[in-house]
Every structure is written in C-alpha cells, then in structure tokens.
Design an enzyme around this catalytic site. Structure first.
Site, PDB file in Angstrom:
ATOM      1  N   GLU A  89       0.629  -1.427   0.523  1.00 54.37           N
ATOM      2  CA  GLU A  89       0.394   0.090   0.016  1.00 54.37           C
ATOM      3  C   GLU A  89       0.888   1.206   0.116  1.00 54.37           C
ATOM      4  O   GLU A  89       1.987   1.589   0.409  1.00 54.37           O
ATOM      5  CB  GLU A  89      -1.014   0.214   0.806  1.00 54.37           C
ATOM      6  CG  GLU A  89      -1.930  -1.086   1.703  1.00 54.37           C
ATOM      7  CD  GLU A  89      -2.820  -0.759   2.738  1.00 54.37           C
ATOM      8  OE1 GLU A  89      -2.248   0.057   3.364  1.00 54.37           O
ATOM      9  OE2 GLU A  89      -2.650  -2.396   3.311  1.00 54.37           O
ATOM     10  N   CYS A 102       2.820   8.361   1.241  1.00 55.35           N
ATOM     11  CA  CYS A 102       3.462   7.374   2.465  1.00 55.35           C
ATOM     12  C   CYS A 102       3.491   5.650   1.640  1.00 55.35           C
ATOM     13  O   CYS A 102       2.691   5.903   1.182  1.00 55.35           O
ATOM     14  CB  CYS A 102       2.631   7.408   3.857  1.00 55.35           C
ATOM     15  SG  CYS A 102       2.688   5.732   4.340  1.00 55.35           S
ATOM     16  N   CYS A 109       5.163  -7.362   7.905  1.00 50.12           N
ATOM     17  CA  CYS A 109       5.885  -7.332   8.612  1.00 50.12           C
ATOM     18  C   CYS A 109       5.718  -7.326   9.944  1.00 50.12           C
ATOM     19  O   CYS A 109       5.253  -8.206  10.672  1.00 50.12           O
ATOM     20  CB  CYS A 109       5.338  -5.453   9.207  1.00 50.12           C
ATOM     21  SG  CYS A 109       7.049  -4.622  10.608  1.00 50.12           S
ATOM     22  N   CYS A 113       4.094  -4.707  16.143  1.00 53.84           N
ATOM     23  CA  CYS A 113       3.649  -3.906  17.118  1.00 53.84           C
ATOM     24  C   CYS A 113       2.037  -4.469  17.399  1.00 53.84           C
ATOM     25  O   CYS A 113       1.223  -4.227  16.382  1.00 53.84           O
ATOM     26  CB  CYS A 113       3.677  -2.606  16.599  1.00 53.84           C
ATOM     27  SG  CYS A 113       5.748  -2.155  16.455  1.00 53.84           S
ATOM     28  N   CYS A 116      -0.728  -1.946  15.349  1.00 57.06           N
ATOM     29  CA  CYS A 116      -0.653  -1.743  14.250  1.00 57.06           C
ATOM     30  C   CYS A 116      -1.610  -3.067  13.031  1.00 57.06           C
ATOM     31  O   CYS A 116      -0.802  -3.558  13.140  1.00 57.06           O
ATOM     32  CB  CYS A 116       1.000  -1.580  13.883  1.00 57.06           C
ATOM     33  SG  CYS A 116       1.327  -1.331  12.065  1.00 57.06           S
ATOM     34  N   CYS A 330      -1.288   1.949   8.404  1.00 52.73           N
ATOM     35  CA  CYS A 330      -0.450   1.455   7.688  1.00 52.73           C
ATOM     36  C   CYS A 330      -1.619  -0.088   7.381  1.00 52.73           C
ATOM     37  O   CYS A 330      -1.830  -0.652   8.634  1.00 52.73           O
ATOM     38  CB  CYS A 330       0.744   1.006   8.388  1.00 52.73           C
ATOM     39  SG  CYS A 330       0.793   2.524   9.221  1.00 52.73           S
TER      40      CYS A 330
HETATM   41  N1  SAH Z   1       7.963   0.223  10.474  1.00 54.67           N
HETATM   42  C1  SAH Z   1       8.493   1.281  10.758  1.00 54.67           C
HETATM   43  C2  SAH Z   1       7.541   2.474   9.772  1.00 54.67           C
HETATM   44  C3  SAH Z   1       6.327   2.244   9.201  1.00 54.67           C
HETATM   45  S1  SAH Z   1       4.859   2.586  10.618  1.00 54.67           S
HETATM   46  C4  SAH Z   1       8.142   2.013  12.186  1.00 54.67           C
HETATM   47  O1  SAH Z   1       7.544   1.622  12.920  1.00 54.67           O
HETATM   48  O2  SAH Z   1       8.450   3.621  12.933  1.00 54.67           O
HETATM   49  C5  SAH Z   1       4.800   4.139  10.336  1.00 54.67           C
HETATM   50  C6  SAH Z   1       4.060   4.940  11.950  1.00 54.67           C
HETATM   51  O3  SAH Z   1       2.370   4.126  12.297  1.00 54.67           O
HETATM   52  C7  SAH Z   1       4.933   4.384  13.255  1.00 54.67           C
HETATM   53  O4  SAH Z   1       5.410   5.366  13.891  1.00 54.67           O
HETATM   54  C8  SAH Z   1       3.624   3.203  13.738  1.00 54.67           C
HETATM   55  O5  SAH Z   1       3.761   2.478  14.849  1.00 54.67           O
HETATM   56  C9  SAH Z   1       2.426   4.057  13.677  1.00 54.67           C
HETATM   57  N2  SAH Z   1       1.297   3.461  13.183  1.00 54.67           N
HETATM   58  C10 SAH Z   1       0.785   2.165  13.132  1.00 54.67           C
HETATM   59  N3  SAH Z   1       0.066   2.046  12.550  1.00 54.67           N
HETATM   60  C11 SAH Z   1      -0.703   3.194  13.854  1.00 54.67           C
HETATM   61  C12 SAH Z   1      -2.436   3.459  13.739  1.00 54.67           C
HETATM   62  N4  SAH Z   1      -2.764   2.557  13.745  1.00 54.67           N
HETATM   63  N5  SAH Z   1      -2.273   4.554  13.792  1.00 54.67           N
HETATM   64  C13 SAH Z   1      -1.563   5.396  13.524  1.00 54.67           C
HETATM   65  N6  SAH Z   1      -0.575   5.121  13.642  1.00 54.67           N
HETATM   66  C14 SAH Z   1      -0.175   4.382  13.781  1.00 54.67           C
END
Ligand code: SAH
Length: 340
Positions: A89, A102, A109, A113, A116, A330
């Site tokens: 995406e 983005c 991944c 987390c 996420c 994401c």
């Molecule tokens: N893996 C990298 C980049 C991808 S995630 C990282 O962890 O930074 C990009 C950002 O979006 C990260 O800060 C992640 O924690 C955040 N993120 C993931 N899911 C989210 C959601 N549902 N709402 C808001 N931010 C989110």
C-alpha cells in the site's frame, strides 16, 4: 534482468560502461524516465538504435500496478499489485504545503507492534528499490501532480530492508531524476539500534523519525516487541549519538492509544526522557481498525498530554488526521484484501 527503476545513478553509469556505452547516457536515461516520464526505450529520441537494442536486452522496465484505490477528500490510498502478485500500500496526503506520499518498504511486517495492522501479515519479502520508486511514479501519474515529499512509513520496517531503502532514497533524491529534496524525505523506524548508528554515517540530509510510543520499558515492551531487543535507554542514547553526529533534529512519534500510553504520568516520563534533546514530538491520533482492540485517545487526553509537554519546553505537534474513513492506517487495506 534487473528493473531499470532500481538503479542508482552511479550504478547505471557503471552498467553502461560495462556494455561499452558512454556514461553520459545515464543522464539521458534518468531524464527520460523521471522528467519526461517516457517508459519506452524506442521513444528516447536522443539515443541511437543500436544502443536502444542493448538497453532492451539488459533492462527490465515493467511496472507494478494499481489494483485498488480509495479516495477521500485529502487522501488517496493505493493498493499496489507487485509483479509476483504480492500486495502493498501507499497513502497520498494532500497537505496545504504539498503532496506527500507514504510508501511501503516490505511485503508485510515482522515487528509485531500490537496496535498496528501491518503486522497482521508477517514479512513475505523485502521490496526492491524499483518497487518503492514505482509507488511514487504511479501515485504521481494518477494524481497528475508532483509528489513533493516522501515518508517511508507504510507497511514494513525500513531498517530491516536497509540497503534497498537507502538506494530508493538516493534514486528519488538524484537531481537528474525526481529530485525530491533530502529534507523532504523521512524514514521512520521502530528503533533498530545498529541501523540507526549506520544511518548516522551515511551523510544524507533526510529526516529520521523514531516510533517511540511509550516512555518506559514496561509499557513499551507491552505494545512493541522490538523493545525486548532494544531497550529505551539504549535507544535514547543512540538517538543522542545520531543527533550529535548529524546535527539534525529527530522526530519522536508517539501514537495516542486511549488509556494506554496517554496519561499525564506518561507525559511526565516522556519529558524526563527527552529533555535537552534536539527532537520534536509528533503526537499521532490512533487510526482505529476493526481487527485490533485499541481506541483513539479522547481529544481532551490528547490536548492535556500536548499541553504538558509544551509547558515543559518540549517541541510538540499533534498530527493532522488523514484518511480515517478509508482504511488509511498502515496495512489495513492490504489485510482486508488478503482476507478475501
Ligand atoms: N516500521 C516503521 C515504519 C512504519 S509504521 C516504524 O515503526 O516506524 C509508521 C508509523 O505509524 C509508526 O510510528 C507506527 O507505530 C504508526 N502506526 C501504526 N499503526 C497505526 C495506527 N493504526 N494509527 C496511527 N499510527 C499507526
């Protein structure tokens, strides 16, 4: 055969020299591809027939494709199908200061987390540089406008695909290519310490963002598995080293999860952790989705957290929300499509 969009400028020059071509051809090719958007070697009118035949033999010029697009007022979300059928995406955000894309860096991944959606599907493979470059080219073509800035914050952990991500950055940054300024490129990591150290030595002026999301090990480990490998103190020290070495301000991302990490206690701890550092904190309202049980912080909790940091002298902003109604967080769109 390697896709032409995966070549860094100097690499393309060397490849051309290898086939007994002049290296200035690299500039011509870059300008055709990135300035004139000409993707047919035969139409590159300042390149001779014989050379074109050689180019066709050694370079692939195939494109990934847009499989689905969701649109809302200021956001477009693209689901791309890669040449091997995998899905990724990208999200386009139309800010008043320009268009920002983005991009994803991996298929799936492994960071796990808990909040996420990208992590719902484990990493299948890394993206090649050309697959990242083409996300930008296709979004730009579809939009009919220039992409002004790129954030590597889509699906995947960019520092687990370090070499290709770096190559991607150098390709879109090159003056004969898309010429997206380094200061308009941001790479976001969950905190892979050895790679942050390596990145500090690359001597490129791109922005680094760290997904911190919690101010102590107990809380951070409960929402981000990576914290079991790289603890907060080591991470903060690494960020300090990075700032000293690069003289660049670092962004600290902090996703606001209601009643999880958004209390005044956490604001205090975060202040303690960051005080005196050349950072700015970006509070991200959580983008909710059906498969995961966290809620977005109440606006009053976000405001109180913001006020606390602000008063304590920490530079802080609240991220403007984009695409909440179109699965823009994401991994959501891909997760839905793969489920089907
Ligand atoms: N893996 C990298 C980049 C991808 S995630 C990282 O962890 O930074 C990009 C950002 O979006 C990260 O800060 C992640 O924690 C955040 N993120 C993931 N899911 C989210 C959601 N549902 N709402 C808001 N931010 C989110």
């Amino acid at each position: 055969m390697k896709n032409i969009f995966g070549y860094q400028y100097e690499e393309l020059e060397n490849k051309l020299i290898n086939i007994n071509e002049k290296k200035y051809r690299a500039r011509q090719i870059y300008e055709w591809l990135y300035a004139h958007k000409e993707y047919d070697f035969n139409k590159m009118s300042n390149i001779g027939k014989e050379t074109i035949q050689k180019l066709e033999m050694i370079f692939d010029i195939d494109f990934i494709k847009i499989k689905e697009k969701q649109t809302s007022k200021l956001t477009d979300k693209y689901l791309f199908e890669l040449l091997d059928g995998n899905l990724i995406e990208a999200v386009l955000m139309k800010h008043d200061y320009g268009n920002s894309l983005c991009v994803s860096s991996q298929v799936g991944c492994n960071m796990g987390c808990s909040f996420c959606a990208s992590g719902l599907l484990k990493t299948i493979r890394n993206l090649d540089a050309y697959e990242m470059v083409q996300q930008v080219l296709l979004a730009e073509k579809d939009l009919g406008e220039r992409i002004d800035s790129v954030v590597i914050m889509g699906i995947g952990e960019p520092f687990n695909n370090y070499d290709n991500v770096l190559k991607f950055i150098k390709i879109i940054n090159h003056p004969f290519g898309m010429a997206i300024g380094a200061r308009h490129i941001t790479v976001s990591t969950c905190g892979i310490i050895p790679k942050i150290k390596e990145f500090a030595n690359e001597n490129i002026q791109v922005n680094l963002a760290i997904s911190l999301h919690a101010p102590n090990d107990e809380l951070r480990s409960s929402i981000m598995k990576i914290n079991e490998v790289y603890k907060i103190n080591d991470l903060i020290n690494t960020i300090k080293e990075y700032i000293t070495k690069t003289n660049r301000r670092v962004t600290i991302e902090y996703v606001m999860l209601n009643n999880v990490n958004d209390g005044i206690k956490e604001a205090e701890e975060l202040t303690e952790l960051l005080k005196g550092m050349n950072v700015y904190v970006n509070l991200i309202p959580y983008n909710e989705n059906n498969s995961i049980n966290y809620k977005k912080s109440n606006p009053d909790r976000i405001n109180a957290f913001y006020d606390y940091l602000k008063k304590a002298g920490i530079d802080v902003t609240i991220r403007k929300e984009f695409g909440g109604n179109i699965d823009a967080a994401c991994g959501q769109l891909r997760a839905k499509e793969v489920e089907k």
